[in-house]
Every structure is written in structure tokens, then in C-alpha cells.
Design a protein around this motif. Structure first.
Motif, mmCIF file in Angstrom:
data_model
loop_
_atom_site.group_PDB
_atom_site.id
_atom_site.type_symbol
_atom_site.label_atom_id
_atom_site.label_comp_id
_atom_site.label_asym_id
_atom_site.label_seq_id
_atom_site.Cartn_x
_atom_site.Cartn_y
_atom_site.Cartn_z
ATOM 1 N N ALA A 173 0.835 -1.205 0.000
ATOM 2 C CA ALA A 173 0.000 0.000 0.000
ATOM 3 C C ALA A 173 0.868 1.253 0.000
ATOM 4 O O ALA A 173 0.565 2.241 -0.693
ATOM 5 N N ASP A 174 1.971 1.213 0.762
ATOM 6 C CA ASP A 174 2.888 2.366 0.806
ATOM 7 C C ASP A 174 3.574 2.558 -0.542
ATOM 8 O O ASP A 174 3.807 3.694 -0.985
ATOM 9 N N ASP A 177 1.109 4.174 -2.946
ATOM 10 C CA ASP A 177 0.906 5.579 -2.570
ATOM 11 C C ASP A 177 2.080 6.439 -3.033
ATOM 12 O O ASP A 177 1.883 7.566 -3.525
ATOM 13 N N ASP A 178 3.297 5.918 -2.862
ATOM 14 C CA ASP A 178 4.454 6.720 -3.258
ATOM 15 C C ASP A 178 4.596 6.791 -4.776
ATOM 16 O O ASP A 178 5.079 7.794 -5.314
ATOM 17 N N ILE A 180 2.095 7.069 -6.779
ATOM 18 C CA ILE A 180 1.178 8.161 -7.121
ATOM 19 C C ILE A 180 1.814 9.510 -6.795
ATOM 20 O O ILE A 180 1.737 10.460 -7.588
ATOM 21 N N ARG A 181 2.457 9.593 -5.642
ATOM 22 C CA ARG A 181 3.074 10.856 -5.222
ATOM 23 C C ARG A 181 4.118 11.354 -6.214
ATOM 24 O O ARG A 181 4.094 12.517 -6.644
#
Length: 446
Positions: A173-174, A177-178, A180-181
Motif C-alpha cells: 500500500a505504501d 501511494d508513493d 502516485i506521489r
């Protein structure tokens, strides 16, 4: 408006749609774009004389791990096969900080630039001690090289049956998320972009099936490219069959990892069916001949790939498995290995140079780069063929047979980042001193 004219090139290898080779030619660069090719051109701005030089498009590196320039020639990994080599280096990479990432990227990119490279992709898949993808992006910006970083990842550690130590893996999940960032913050899809971001789970043996699938969905939602390692050696094939019940090509296809927005590193062990799959789907390959030799992985079937219509570019791979970042040397090695397996007429010097320029740009989805033609980006390498390496050559344009391995001048987006063989954007001696100090510090911890 900024303008430069490169005057009187002895030979221009355009790599354009007709592969023209021109003599005694001038090139006008205006605002980062090739504006005119002809003779007798004049400029109100800068003029650079290329008399006695061969001019080519800037070379394109489609696969690297820039952080590895800090771990060249590590004794425990010098004679190891891929999996043993990784197990030697993982603990060392786990000690890296953002400073290690930034400096190692600067050194690798500087070495590439001096070998004529104007566009580089990087596959960073370890993020210890607060390291982030922007550490390498900042290094590329400081040097002035066109950059295509990929947000790599590992999610399956030793305790879950994977190869990397648990300390180097991340929660999936991390990771997403990164991804996407960094895409939202740094990816620039426009023509002439200096930075495009991709997603790059490290390999089938270090991430889950779910992360492969989810990252492909994310990439296509964001409109970015996808990259991973595939079919690198016999161990890789055996792992795929044992864990997934199929060969790597089938595994990639099942999870959405084929298509014109995908390129895979190595592909040494692709079989005929997988080559056909890649050709039909437009999937690209980053061929890394020196690394494949260094790790004893084998010789990729590049001739068969090209004949089938697979898009192929070159990669120097990480400096811990090469152990250099010289793209001209990589192109020469690619040519020689195909001759070893298929005969002296299997690949010409010009074809290998095409793979290193236009071929790489096509693999990375950059039709605006990789060729010298009006309207294309002004990424241009100028090679002085008056030196000892070319002395006696009947065909100076056959650079990979008899020619320099260090560029005289290099333009990226019309900016001269190498002049007379020297970097113009960085203090190279200071960079080397810093790199050696950091490498010594890492060695003392082992």
C-alpha cells in the motif's frame, strides 16, 4: 530565443526515418529543438565548429541502477551469479542515505554523459533511511541530462520466501501511494520533457502478483510507462516455473505487463514464443550486454528480437554489475555478442549505434528524441575522430569499430553539458572525491 549552429560536421549520422548520412553539414539548434540541417548556416548566437568530427544523436540508456556506482567491484560479488550477487549487495545498499543516493546518481549520470548519453532511465528499487526518488531526480537536474526515473519496489522479503532481506522491502500500500506521489509531482508528459516518471516493481521474485497487477493498473490510469526485470538467467526461468507454473513471458502477459507502454530489462532467456509475444504487443526490451556477461547470465537473442520486430534499446545496468556506465562500450559489446552467436554479419556497427540512439528512444516512448531531424529535440553528441582511437580508420562513422569512447561535446535540449570533453555543469573532481569518501565509509561498515 537561444540559438546555436554546429558547423561543418565531417559526417552526420541522422538516424532519421531514411537513416541519412550527410557530410560537411551544419545543424541549427533553436530553443532546444533542431530547427535546420544544411550547409552555410549562420547564427546570431553561438557557433561550434565540428570539423573532423562525427555527429550522432545523443545515446539513450534504457536501464540503470544509478545508486550502484557506490558499490563497484565489491569483492564478495565479483564472481557471483545474479542471486548470490544480490545477496552480497543487499545489506550494503540497506545502509544508504539520501546523500549516498544523490551523489551516486550524479557520478553515474556524469559518466554516461561523457560517453555520449543524453537520455537515461533509472530503476531505483531500494529506499533505505529516508531515501526517495527525488534524490536521483535532483542529481539529473543538476547535471542537465534528460531523465526517466522509475519508482521501483520490493515487497516480498526473505521471511516470505523472497530474495531481499526484510529490512529492504516495503508494504505494498505504501509503494502504490508513493508511486502516485512521485508521478503527480515529477512526471511531465509533454514533448521535450526533461523528466518522465514510470513504475517499476523490481522483479517477479521480489514482489507479489498483486503488486504487479495493481502497479500496471495504476500506470495506465496515470498514463506512464512500466518497467521491470524479466527472464534474466536460468535461475530466473526456474523460479518462474516453480512459483507461477509458467515462463516469465506468460506471467507478464497474464498480469498486464505487455504492450507499447512496457519495457523489460535483460530478457536473456526469452524463447521463440515470448519473442513473438513481445513483437505482437509492442513490448520493449532493455538489452544490457556487459552486465549479462559480468554475471554469466548469457547472451540475449537480440538478432532474433530485431528480426521479429521487437523494440530493443541498450542499458548499462547497475554499475555494481557492469561495472561502468559507458554507453558506447555497451553498444560495441552488443554488436560483438551478436556476432559471436550468429556470425560476423549478424550486426553492423551502424545497427548497434541505431539501437543505442533511436532504438532506446523508441523503447522509452520518446519519438521526440533519438534522431537528428528538424523538429526533434536537440540532443546531440559530437565525436572527435582525429585521435589515436580512429587513426587509420577508413570509415570514421563506424565509431563502434574504431573510434573514441568519450564524447567531445554533448548537447541536451540545446544546452552544452559537455564541452571539449569536460562537464560544464558539475565539478567532476569534487564529485569523484565525495563518491570515494562515501564508498570508503560503506566499506568500513562491512
Amino acid at each position: 530565443m537561444t540559438e546555436t549552429v554546429i558547423r561543418n560536421a565531417a559526417t552526420l549520422l541522422t538516424m532519421d526515418d531514411t537513416r541519412r548520412e550527410l557530410s560537411g553539414i551544419d545543424i541549427r539548434i533553436r530553443d532546444g529543438v533542431i530547427a535546420e540541417i544544411g550547409t552555410g548556416l549562420r547564427s546570431a548566437g553561438e557557433t561550434l565548429t565540428a570539423t573532423g568530427c562525427v555527429v550522432t544523436p545523443g545515446l539513450v540508456n534504457t536501464h540503470h541502477h544509478l545508486n550502484q556506482t557506490l558499490t563497484r567491484a565489491v569483492p564478495g560479488g565479483q564472481d557471483a551469479l545474479l542471486f548470490g550477487w544480490l545477496q552480497t549487495l543487499y545489506p550494503i545498499w540497506g545502509r544508504f542515505t539520501p546523500d549516498h543516493m544523490r551523489v551516486s546518481a550524479q557520478v553515474g549520470l556524469a559518466e554516461l554523459a561523457l560517453s555520449g548519453c543524453t537520455l537515461c532511465s533509472d530503476h531505483l528499487y531500494v529506499y533505505p533511511n529516508g531515501s526517495r526518488l527525488e534524490d536521483t531526480i535532483e542529481a539529473a537536474q543538476s547535471l542537465g541530462i534528460r531523465f526517466q526515473p522509475t519508482r521501483g519496489a520490493m515487497s516480498i522479503g526473505e521471511s516470505a520466501g523472497g530474495l531481499p532481506p526484510d529490512a529492504l522491502v516495503e508494504a505494498e500500500a505504501d509503494i502504490l501511494d508513493d508511486m502516485i506521489r512521485v508521478i503527480d509531482r515529477f512526471h511531465d508528459p509533454r514533448e521535450g520533457s526533461m523528466c518522465r516518471v514510470g513504475v517499476a516493481p523490481c522483479s517477479p521474485f521480489s514482489v507479489s502478483r498483486e503488486l504487479m497487477r495493481d502497479s500496471a493498473i495504476l500506470a495506465r490510469d496515470k498514463g506512464v510507462m512500466m518497467h521491470t526485470h524479466l527472464a534474466e538467467n536460468d535461475q530466473d526461468i526456474a523460479y518462474s516455473k516453480a512459483q507461477f507454473g509458467c515462463r516469465p513471458g506468460q506471467y507478464a502477459e497474464d498480469l498486464g505487463w505487455t504492450g507499447a507502454d512496457v519495457w523489460h530489462a535483460h530478457c536473456v532467456k526469452l524463447d521463440v514464443q515470448e519473442i513473438d509475444l513481445f513483437a505482437k504487443t509492442g513490448t520493449g526490451v532493455a538489452h544490457c550486454p556487459c552486465s549479462n556477461c559480468r554475471l554469466g547470465s548469457g547472451i540475449a537473442p537480440v538478432r532474433a528480437m530485431r528480426d521479429a520486430g521487437v523494440r530493443v534499446g541498450l542499458g548499462v545496468d547497475g554499475s555494481a554489475s557492469n561495472d561502468t556506465s559507458n554507453l558506447v562500450a555497451e553498444a560495441r559489446q552488443a554488436m560483438l555478442l551478436q556476432r559471436v552467436t550468429r556470425g560476423a554479419d549478424a550486426m553492423s556497427a551502424r545497427e548497434a549505434l541505431e539501437i543505442a540512439t533511436r532504438g532506446g528512444a523508441e523503447v522509452l516512448g520518446r519519438p521526440d528524441c533519438g534522431q537528428i531531424a528538424v523538429g526533434k529535440r536537440a540532443d546531440i553528441a559530437i565525436w572527435d575522430v582525429s585521435g589515436i582511437e580512429s587513426a587509420g580508420s577508413w570509415d570514421p562513422a563506424a565509431l563502434l569499430l574504431a573510434g573514441p569512447t568519450r564524447v567531445r561535446d554533448l548537447y541536451v535540449e540545446g544546452r552544452r553539458i559537455v564541452a571539449e570533453g569536460q562537464l560544464t555543469t558539475q565539478d567532476l573532481p569534487l564529485m569523484i572525491e565525495t563518491q570515494n569518501r562515501l564508498a570508503r565509509g560503506l566499506a568500513e561498515m562491512v
